[in-house]
Design a protein around this motif. Structure first.
Motif, PDB file in Angstrom:
ATOM      1  N   ASP A   1       0.923  -1.083   0.073  1.00 54.54           N
ATOM      2  CA  ASP A   1       0.026   0.130   0.225  1.00 54.54           C
ATOM      3  C   ASP A   1       0.876   1.227   0.449  1.00 54.54           C
ATOM      4  OD1 ASP A   1      -1.095   2.048   0.080  1.00 54.54           O
ATOM      5  OD2 ASP A   1      -3.166   1.278   1.837  1.00 54.54           O
ATOM      6  N   VAL A   2       0.622   1.619  -0.682  1.00 52.73           N
ATOM      7  CA  VAL A   2       2.171   3.016  -1.444  1.00 52.73           C
ATOM      8  C   VAL A   2       1.517   4.067  -0.399  1.00 52.73           C
ATOM      9  CG1 VAL A   2       2.651   2.620  -3.963  1.00 52.73           C
ATOM     10  CG2 VAL A   2       0.541   3.994  -3.026  1.00 52.73           C
ATOM     11  N   THR A   3       0.414   4.197   0.274  1.00 52.86           N
ATOM     12  CA  THR A   3      -0.167   5.272   1.407  1.00 52.86           C
ATOM     13  C   THR A   3       0.921   4.665   2.597  1.00 52.86           C
ATOM     14  OG1 THR A   3      -2.351   4.441   1.559  1.00 52.86           O
ATOM     15  CG2 THR A   3      -2.037   6.293  -0.166  1.00 52.86           C
ATOM     16  N   ASN A   4       0.940   3.703   2.965  1.00 49.85           N
ATOM     17  CA  ASN A   4       1.086   3.620   4.326  1.00 49.85           C
ATOM     18  C   ASN A   4       3.175   3.224   4.332  1.00 49.85           C
ATOM     19  OD1 ASN A   4       1.883   1.829   6.626  1.00 49.85           O
ATOM     20  ND2 ASN A   4      -0.014   0.950   6.745  1.00 49.85           N
ATOM     21  N   PRO A   5       3.260   3.879   4.847  1.00 54.29           N
ATOM     22  CA  PRO A   5       5.063   3.404   4.913  1.00 54.29           C
ATOM     23  C   PRO A   5       5.566   2.033   6.178  1.00 54.29           C
ATOM     24  CG  PRO A   5       3.876   6.321   6.040  1.00 54.29           C
ATOM     25  CD  PRO A   5       3.115   4.948   5.849  1.00 54.29           C
TER      26      PRO A   5
ATOM     27  N   VAL B   1      -4.300   6.699  -8.697  1.00 52.84           N
ATOM     28  CA  VAL B   1      -6.081   6.324  -8.458  1.00 52.84           C
ATOM     29  C   VAL B   1      -6.173   7.856  -9.371  1.00 52.84           C
ATOM     30  CG1 VAL B   1      -6.324   4.794  -6.726  1.00 52.84           C
ATOM     31  CG2 VAL B   1      -5.939   7.074  -6.528  1.00 52.84           C
ATOM     32  N   ILE B   2      -7.801   7.820  -9.626  1.00 56.70           N
ATOM     33  CA  ILE B   2      -8.094   8.803 -10.259  1.00 56.70           C
ATOM     34  C   ILE B   2      -9.113   9.768  -9.341  1.00 56.70           C
ATOM     35  CG2 ILE B   2     -10.572   7.911 -10.500  1.00 56.70           C
ATOM     36  CD1 ILE B   2      -9.703   9.453 -14.122  1.00 56.70           C
ATOM     37  N   GLY B   3      -8.697  11.124  -9.758  1.00 61.04           N
ATOM     38  CA  GLY B   3      -9.528  12.221  -8.235  1.00 61.04           C
ATOM     39  C   GLY B   3     -10.733  12.354  -9.015  1.00 61.04           C
ATOM     40  N   SER B   4     -11.321  11.415  -9.556  1.00 58.95           N
ATOM     41  CA  SER B   4     -12.691  12.461  -9.908  1.00 58.95           C
ATOM     42  C   SER B   4     -13.775  10.937 -10.281  1.00 58.95           C
ATOM     43  CB  SER B   4     -13.310  13.255 -11.185  1.00 58.95           C
ATOM     44  OG  SER B   4     -12.241  12.844 -11.970  1.00 58.95           O
TER      45      SER B   4
ATOM     46  N   SER C   1      -9.490  13.429  -4.842  1.00 53.69           N
ATOM     47  CA  SER C   1      -8.810  14.221  -5.542  1.00 53.69           C
ATOM     48  C   SER C   1      -7.562  14.042  -3.804  1.00 53.69           C
ATOM     49  CB  SER C   1      -8.695  15.387  -5.529  1.00 53.69           C
ATOM     50  OG  SER C   1      -9.580  16.222  -4.177  1.00 53.69           O
ATOM     51  N   GLU C   2      -7.751  14.103  -2.750  1.00 53.88           N
ATOM     52  CA  GLU C   2      -7.033  14.032  -1.832  1.00 53.88           C
ATOM     53  C   GLU C   2      -6.129  12.639  -2.042  1.00 53.88           C
ATOM     54  OE1 GLU C   2      -7.703  16.689   1.921  1.00 53.88           O
ATOM     55  OE2 GLU C   2      -9.302  14.321   1.750  1.00 53.88           O
ATOM     56  N   GLU C   3      -7.109  11.655  -2.321  1.00 53.57           N
ATOM     57  CA  GLU C   3      -6.692  10.295  -2.118  1.00 53.57           C
ATOM     58  C   GLU C   3      -5.535   9.838  -3.353  1.00 53.57           C
ATOM     59  OE1 GLU C   3      -8.041   5.648  -2.875  1.00 53.57           O
ATOM     60  OE2 GLU C   3      -9.489   6.893  -3.429  1.00 53.57           O
ATOM     61  N   CYS C   4      -5.869  10.749  -4.094  1.00 55.04           N
ATOM     62  CA  CYS C   4      -5.153  11.373  -5.602  1.00 55.04           C
ATOM     63  C   CYS C   4      -3.432  11.292  -5.392  1.00 55.04           C
ATOM     64  CB  CYS C   4      -5.855  12.107  -6.927  1.00 55.04           C
ATOM     65  SG  CYS C   4      -4.626  11.976  -8.248  1.00 55.04           S
ATOM     66  N   LEU C   5      -4.054  12.562  -4.900  1.00 57.29           N
ATOM     67  CA  LEU C   5      -2.299  12.950  -4.154  1.00 57.29           C
ATOM     68  C   LEU C   5      -1.143  12.304  -3.258  1.00 57.29           C
ATOM     69  CD1 LEU C   5      -2.812  17.181  -4.147  1.00 57.29           C
ATOM     70  CD2 LEU C   5      -1.625  15.073  -5.412  1.00 57.29           C
TER      71      LEU C   5
ATOM     72  N   LYS D   1      -3.321  16.520 -15.873  1.00 58.21           N
ATOM     73  CA  LYS D   1      -3.882  17.704 -14.558  1.00 58.21           C
ATOM     74  C   LYS D   1      -5.330  17.626 -15.076  1.00 58.21           C
ATOM     75  CE  LYS D   1      -4.983  22.741 -15.268  1.00 58.21           C
ATOM     76  NZ  LYS D   1      -4.237  23.972 -15.292  1.00 58.21           N
ATOM     77  N   LEU D   2      -5.633  17.329 -16.436  1.00 56.04           N
ATOM     78  CA  LEU D   2      -6.666  17.243 -16.678  1.00 56.04           C
ATOM     79  C   LEU D   2      -7.373  16.243 -16.037  1.00 56.04           C
ATOM     80  CD1 LEU D   2      -7.611  18.585 -20.191  1.00 56.04           C
ATOM     81  CD2 LEU D   2      -8.295  19.666 -18.124  1.00 56.04           C
ATOM     82  N   LEU D   3      -6.858  15.096 -16.358  1.00 53.10           N
ATOM     83  CA  LEU D   3      -7.486  13.746 -16.096  1.00 53.10           C
ATOM     84  C   LEU D   3      -7.875  12.951 -14.597  1.00 53.10           C
ATOM     85  CD1 LEU D   3      -7.849  10.934 -16.520  1.00 53.10           C
ATOM     86  CD2 LEU D   3      -5.496  10.077 -16.479  1.00 53.10           C
ATOM     87  N   TYR D   4      -6.899  14.059 -13.403  1.00 52.32           N
ATOM     88  CA  TYR D   4      -7.378  14.005 -12.128  1.00 52.32           C
ATOM     89  C   TYR D   4      -7.997  15.198 -11.360  1.00 52.32           C
ATOM     90  CZ  TYR D   4      -3.540   9.716 -13.036  1.00 52.32           C
ATOM     91  OH  TYR D   4      -2.824   9.085 -13.580  1.00 52.32           O
ATOM     92  N   PHE D   5      -8.147  16.253 -11.991  1.00 47.67           N
ATOM     93  CA  PHE D   5      -8.725  17.212 -11.436  1.00 47.67           C
ATOM     94  C   PHE D   5      -9.186  17.645 -12.167  1.00 47.67           C
ATOM     95  CE2 PHE D   5      -4.885  16.211  -8.816  1.00 47.67           C
ATOM     96  CZ  PHE D   5      -5.305  16.192  -7.822  1.00 47.67           C
ATOM     97  N   PRO D   6      -9.893  17.615 -13.092  1.00 43.60           N
ATOM     98  CA  PRO D   6     -11.083  18.361 -13.512  1.00 43.60           C
ATOM     99  C   PRO D   6     -11.276  20.181 -13.057  1.00 43.60           C
ATOM    100  CG  PRO D   6     -12.233  16.164 -12.903  1.00 43.60           C
ATOM    101  CD  PRO D   6     -11.372  16.841 -12.130  1.00 43.60           C
ATOM    102  N   ASP D   7     -12.373  20.790 -13.990  1.00 41.29           N
ATOM    103  CA  ASP D   7     -12.113  22.344 -13.393  1.00 41.29           C
ATOM    104  C   ASP D   7     -12.516  22.163 -12.262  1.00 41.29           C
ATOM    105  OD1 ASP D   7     -10.967  22.915 -15.865  1.00 41.29           O
ATOM    106  OD2 ASP D   7     -12.212  23.318 -17.041  1.00 41.29           O
ATOM    107  N   GLY D   8     -12.673  23.501 -11.795  1.00 42.91           N
ATOM    108  CA  GLY D   8     -12.849  23.987 -10.081  1.00 42.91           C
ATOM    109  C   GLY D   8     -12.700  23.203  -8.813  1.00 42.91           C
ATOM    110  N   TRP D   9     -11.075  22.826  -8.875  1.00 38.98           N
ATOM    111  CA  TRP D   9     -10.836  22.700  -7.853  1.00 38.98           C
ATOM    112  C   TRP D   9      -9.851  23.416  -7.770  1.00 38.98           C
ATOM    113  CZ3 TRP D   9     -12.506  18.695  -5.332  1.00 38.98           C
ATOM    114  CH2 TRP D   9     -13.006  17.506  -5.894  1.00 38.98           C
ATOM    115  N   PRO D  10      -8.916  23.973  -6.153  1.00 40.40           N
ATOM    116  CA  PRO D  10      -8.415  25.111  -5.541  1.00 40.40           C
ATOM    117  C   PRO D  10      -6.957  25.038  -6.802  1.00 40.40           C
ATOM    118  CG  PRO D  10      -9.636  24.269  -3.890  1.00 40.40           C
ATOM    119  CD  PRO D  10      -9.502  22.855  -4.943  1.00 40.40           C
TER     120      PRO D  10
END
Length: 256
Positions: free
Chosen positions: A65-69, A95-98, A129-133, A168-177
């Motif tokens: 699990d790449v999110t688990n040290p 993973v995808i962010g949307s 999106s948070e999980e994606c990052l 950028k477009l694949l993971y975070f469509p328009d509307g994100w900070p």
């Protein structure tokens, strides 16, 4: 410990899709390959499929699990104990962010990835999106950092990061900070260029395997798993002195 002429590889996120194809092709070329997956059951099932192809002696599973040290550290310890070094690291887990709309995705007339209107085929979701990052950037970064000491023991260390030509477009469509969009746009370039300068003896590159038919695009791609994996494996097996710190779309060298 490692045999002098034996090569060892790790592929993250490899129980299906392009990652699975990369494991199969590396093993077919005689590279001892660690197939990793977050889900142990799915990972073991993937290894069984490869055993049916006669690759049982060249593929081994390890949960990651790449999110688990702790999970990352366990993998690094396994490779150090079993092989003593690492020659090839393919960072493929992502993973995808949307939220995707499969019907809208399959109805898109264009078969070019860069021409897909992601705002029509997906819905923004902040949690995703948070999980994606956390997965695609920080997970990749931590896995790489943990395995760099083992790569340094190789005579021909190779680091391949599987990405997208439209990250950028694949993971975070328009509307994100704006700060999220900025991060997504710069992550690939940052991690490749910095690492390539810091480790000049390595061959470190990023690749978009193309519009491959996988779950991440609702199986609407036009390339097969084998075709997508081929571009990744090519970079993993480049001879010494090959380009480093570059971004490729399939086999074509492309500016960031």
């Amino acid at each position: 410990m490692a045999e002098a002429t034996k090569r060892y590889a790790i592929v993250t996120g490899a129980n299906k899709g392009v990652g699975f194809g990369v494991v199969k092709q590396l093993a077919s070329k005689g590279v001892m390959t660690v197939l990793t997956a977050r889900d142990e059951k799915r990972g073991l099932e993937a290894v069984e499929k490869l055993k049916e192809c006669g690759l049982s002696d060249l593929v081994v599973f390890h949960q990651l699990d790449v999110t688990n040290p702790a999970s990352i550290a366990s993998l690094a310890d396994f490779v150090k104990t079993q092989f003593g070094k690492l020659d090839i690291l393919v960072n493929n887990a992502a993973v995808i962010g949307s939220i995707l709309n499969p019907e809208a995705f399959r109805a898109v007339p264009s078969k070019k990835l860069e021409e897909v209107d992601w705002n029509e085929v997906s819905t923004p979701n902040y949690e995703l999106s948070e999980e994606c990052l956390k997965t695609n950037y920080y997970g990749t970064k931590r896995v790489t950092q943990a395995l760099l000491p083992l790569l340094e023991l190789s005579d021909s260390p190779r680091l391949v990061i599987v990405s997208s030509s439209i990250v950028k477009l694949l993971y975070f469509p328009d509307g994100w900070p704006k700060e999220v969009l900025s991060d997504a746009e710069s992550l690939t370039e940052e991690r490749i260029e910095i690492l390539a300068k810091k480790y000049p003896s390595f061959c470190i590159n990023c690749v978009c395997p193309g519009y491959v038919k996988t779950d991440i695009n609702c199986n609407s791609g036009i390339l097969t798993i084998e075709e997508g994996a081929e571009s990744v494996v090519r970079l993993g097996l480049l001879p010494n002195g090959s380009p480093t710190g570059q971004f490729f779309i399939r086999k074509e060298l492309t500016p960031f």
